[in-house]
Enzyme design. Sequence first.
Site, PDB file in Angstrom:
ATOM      1  CG  ASP A  44       1.002   4.397   4.224  1.00  0.00           C
ATOM      2  OD1 ASP A  44      -0.134   4.085   3.830  1.00  0.00           O
ATOM      3  OD2 ASP A  44       1.670   3.689   4.994  1.00  0.00           O
TER       4      ASP A  44
ATOM      5  CG  ASP B 192      -0.331  -0.454   2.464  1.00  0.00           C
ATOM      6  OD1 ASP B 192      -0.983  -1.127   3.254  1.00  0.00           O
ATOM      7  OD2 ASP B 192       0.872  -0.119   2.686  1.00  0.00           O
TER       8      ASP B 192
ATOM      9  CG  ASP C 173       8.692   2.042  12.814  1.00  0.00           C
ATOM     10  OD1 ASP C 173       9.043   2.606  11.756  1.00  0.00           O
ATOM     11  OD2 ASP C 173       7.905   1.075  12.845  1.00  0.00           O
TER      12      ASP C 173
HETATM   13  P1  ATP Z   1       3.765  -2.969   5.961  1.00  0.00           P
HETATM   14  O1  ATP Z   1       4.472  -3.292   4.684  1.00  0.00           O
HETATM   15  O2  ATP Z   1       3.647  -4.138   6.890  1.00  0.00           O
HETATM   16  O3  ATP Z   1       2.481  -2.216   5.779  1.00  0.00           O
HETATM   17  P2  ATP Z   1       4.786  -0.406   6.769  1.00  0.00           P
HETATM   18  O4  ATP Z   1       6.178   0.056   7.020  1.00  0.00           O
HETATM   19  O5  ATP Z   1       4.053   0.201   5.624  1.00  0.00           O
HETATM   20  O6  ATP Z   1       4.801  -1.984   6.679  1.00  0.00           O
HETATM   21  P3  ATP Z   1       2.636   0.499   8.420  1.00  0.00           P
HETATM   22  O7  ATP Z   1       2.151  -0.158   9.668  1.00  0.00           O
HETATM   23  O8  ATP Z   1       1.771   0.457   7.217  1.00  0.00           O
HETATM   24  O9  ATP Z   1       4.042  -0.174   8.119  1.00  0.00           O
HETATM   25  O10 ATP Z   1       3.040   1.982   8.789  1.00  0.00           O
HETATM   26  C1  ATP Z   1       3.400   2.952   7.827  1.00  0.00           C
HETATM   27  C2  ATP Z   1       4.562   3.811   8.323  1.00  0.00           C
HETATM   28  O11 ATP Z   1       4.207   4.474   9.535  1.00  0.00           O
HETATM   29  C3  ATP Z   1       5.831   3.027   8.657  1.00  0.00           C
HETATM   30  O12 ATP Z   1       6.636   2.799   7.513  1.00  0.00           O
HETATM   31  C4  ATP Z   1       6.492   3.924   9.679  1.00  0.00           C
HETATM   32  O13 ATP Z   1       7.176   4.986   9.060  1.00  0.00           O
HETATM   33  C5  ATP Z   1       5.324   4.516  10.436  1.00  0.00           C
HETATM   34  N1  ATP Z   1       4.981   3.717  11.633  1.00  0.00           N
HETATM   35  C6  ATP Z   1       4.102   2.677  11.700  1.00  0.00           C
HETATM   36  N2  ATP Z   1       4.011   2.180  12.933  1.00  0.00           N
HETATM   37  C7  ATP Z   1       4.835   2.935  13.698  1.00  0.00           C
HETATM   38  C8  ATP Z   1       5.172   2.943  15.076  1.00  0.00           C
HETATM   39  N3  ATP Z   1       4.647   2.051  15.910  1.00  0.00           N
HETATM   40  N4  ATP Z   1       6.039   3.882  15.517  1.00  0.00           N
HETATM   41  C9  ATP Z   1       6.568   4.792  14.676  1.00  0.00           C
HETATM   42  N5  ATP Z   1       6.306   4.842  13.366  1.00  0.00           N
HETATM   43  C10 ATP Z   1       5.448   3.929  12.860  1.00  0.00           C
HETATM   44 MG    MG Z   2       1.951  -0.128   5.165  1.00  0.00          MG
END
Ligand code: ATP
Ligand code: MG
Length: 400
Positions: A55, A53, A128
């Site tokens: 963001d 996805d 994070d």
């Molecule tokens: P996935 O591929 O599993 O969706 P993702 O990195 O896109 O992994 P998301 O949970 O969709 O993870 O979150 C999007 C973004 O938001 C992350 O890449 C990170 O920058 C930020 N983020 C998400 N969770 C946290 C957290 N607990 N603390 C700090 N930043 C976070």
């Molecule tokens: Mg994501």
Amino acid sequence: MRALRVRPVAPFRTSSLDQDAVKVVRRLTESGFEAYLVGGCVRDMLLGLQPKDFDIATAATPRQVKRLFRNSRVIGRRFRLVHVVFGDKVLEVSTFRALAKPHAAGADPLIREDNVWGTAAEDALRRDFTLNGLFYDIASGEVIDYVSGLRDLDRRCIETIGNPSVRFREDPVRMLRAMKFAGRLGLHLANDVYQAIVDSAADISKASGPRVHEEIVRMLDRGGAASTVSLLEKTGLLGIMLPEVEAVLRTRWAAGETPLTWKRFEALDQMVMSGRQASAALRFAVLFGELIEPITGEDAPDLPPATAAGRIEDVLRPVLARLHMPRRDVWMMKQIWMAQRRLLHLPAARKKPNSALFLRREYFADALRYLMFTAGATGRGQERADAWLAFMRGSIAAGA
Ligand code: ATP
Ligand code: MG
């Protein structure tokens, strides 16, 4: 704060960029708001993977975003953001946030609210891991790096932004996220990150049940399940989150055996890597499968179904009390297990109508998958799995 602006060495394939996300970013920038792709999608594109996805991070506030897109809604309280909807696709647009306020010494640093707007640089710093803190500027085709994420991606290393112990205390779910990225992307954890997880593992019990559940679902969904579970074991997180599972794995390893769980996860990973999706119920059936092996496994006594179901219930009760698993997934997972005894008998010609009915159950395909995982793990039962597969294909061909 200075950012590194870098054009990716291997330019992103335009096919991997989501055109709706591009439109949203353009609309925001044309309206005078700074806006970038951010987080997981930038990371995945830099690693040559197709993002799941997209963001978007922007200087526009949720209300300003909402006003620009008719097809949008503001969601979340603790973390307010806007969902822009295109058909069944949802794009998350979040406003740049400032750092969490520094906490007084001794105060509980757990973050409860996170709605203080800030700059792009501040927004990068409150994320994070460095590999998740990168922006992609669509207009210039450059990656904007405030956190040395590009360097860490090059080193294939997971580093927290800032001190890992502090970041894990703020939000213990980040420990699970570290495991997820390491397992899924085949990256290693920086030494201090690994050590901080070992030291803070007990804090995971402070995290909210639904968030922990969500991260477990995601850990097991994209081909890195076996290595992620292995990391959970090594760091001690598994023993705290799912002590029953940890105990059964430990017993197997101690007996010099490879746990069935492990082999089934490898089979699940192969399935996912070959492009087929696994349902959440199937993933959890594998995670907890070895716990109910004495009830539904090949060597289990032939119990009346109600007795078997009751025993499964007893084993699962303490496990599910800690995990917020949707009821529907729990039901499907149980059906997958309960179907195993039946699948161990060949589809009998005499009972074709019954078998045809069984075949149409919504859990049948997952149950057969599970049987195949087990057959691959034990070396027994493959001919039965093949027979059911042939029977299933025959029925489909016959239009049954
Ligand atoms: P996935 O591929 O599993 O969706 P993702 O990195 O896109 O992994 P998301 O949970 O969709 O993870 O979150 C999007 C973004 O938001 C992350 O890449 C990170 O920058 C930020 N983020 C998400 N969770 C946290 C957290 N607990 N603390 C700090 N930043 C976070
Ligand atoms: Mg994501």
